[in-house]
Design an enzyme around this catalytic site. Structure first.
Site, short mmCIF file in Angstrom:
data_model
loop_
_atom_site.label_atom_id
_atom_site.label_comp_id
_atom_site.label_asym_id
_atom_site.label_seq_id
_atom_site.Cartn_x
_atom_site.Cartn_y
_atom_site.Cartn_z
N GLU A 21 0.84 -1.21 0.00
CA GLU A 21 0.00 0.00 0.00
C GLU A 21 0.87 1.25 0.00
O GLU A 21 0.55 2.24 -0.69
CB GLU A 21 -0.90 0.02 1.23
CG GLU A 21 -1.94 -1.07 1.26
CD GLU A 21 -2.76 -1.01 2.51
OE1 GLU A 21 -3.95 -0.63 2.41
OE2 GLU A 21 -2.23 -1.34 3.60
N TYR A 53 -15.60 26.24 -1.27
CA TYR A 53 -15.47 24.79 -1.32
C TYR A 53 -14.44 24.31 -2.34
O TYR A 53 -13.90 23.22 -2.22
CB TYR A 53 -16.82 24.10 -1.52
CG TYR A 53 -17.66 24.61 -2.65
CD1 TYR A 53 -17.42 24.24 -3.96
CD2 TYR A 53 -18.74 25.45 -2.38
CE1 TYR A 53 -18.22 24.71 -4.98
CE2 TYR A 53 -19.54 25.93 -3.40
CZ TYR A 53 -19.28 25.56 -4.71
OH TYR A 53 -20.06 26.02 -5.73
N GLU A 73 -8.43 6.21 9.71
CA GLU A 73 -8.92 7.01 10.83
C GLU A 73 -8.05 8.25 11.02
O GLU A 73 -8.55 9.35 11.26
CB GLU A 73 -8.93 6.18 12.13
CG GLU A 73 -9.96 5.07 12.15
CD GLU A 73 -9.50 3.74 11.54
OE1 GLU A 73 -10.15 2.72 11.81
OE2 GLU A 73 -8.49 3.71 10.80
N LYS A 98 -12.03 3.68 1.16
CA LYS A 98 -10.84 2.96 0.70
C LYS A 98 -11.33 1.75 -0.10
O LYS A 98 -11.34 0.61 0.38
CB LYS A 98 -9.99 2.53 1.90
CG LYS A 98 -8.64 1.98 1.54
CD LYS A 98 -7.81 1.72 2.81
CE LYS A 98 -6.47 1.14 2.46
NZ LYS A 98 -5.65 0.90 3.66
#
Length: 119
Positions: A21, A53, A73, A98
């Protein structure tokens, strides 16, 4: 509290606990809901009295593309802190997707959703 939502922000990051990863990276998708009072901006039709934004989106993508972390997290927390730096944003809900997580069984998506506020 009013809400401004950005859905489906995509960026490539190198987050995760496995070496593959970190080396190869993968696509992460972020959904945001920003809580703020939009009345002043609406009354004067003035962008400076609300959250831009487009800038938030660029900053969030930069976080995803930035320094790697082990956990989504942690990534969600970093994104929330970035959003709360904008004047007027009182709270934020961050959902990090993910979809290519290293899971050995069929699945559609993995998400972590957090809500953070100034208070």
């Amino acid at each position: 509290m009013d809400r401004v939502a950005l859905r489906g922000l995509k960026a490539r990051g190198h987050h995760g606990v496995f070496p593959k990863e970190r080396e190869e990276g993968q696509t992460f998708i972020v959904d945001l809901v920003l809580g703020l009072d939009t009345r002043p901006a609406a009354a004067d039709d003035d962008l400076s009295k609300t959250v831009h934004y487009g800038i938030v989106a660029e900053e969030v993508v930069a976080v995803v593309e930035g320094d790697p972390v082990d956990l989504i997290e942690t990534l969600a927390e970093r994104i929330a802190r970035t959003c709360l730096k904008h004047e007027g944003v009182q709270e934020v809900e961050v959902c990090v997707h993910k979809p290519d997580a290293p899971i050995t069984v069929p699945f559609d998506d993995v998400t972590v959703t957090i809500t953070r506020s100034r208070a």
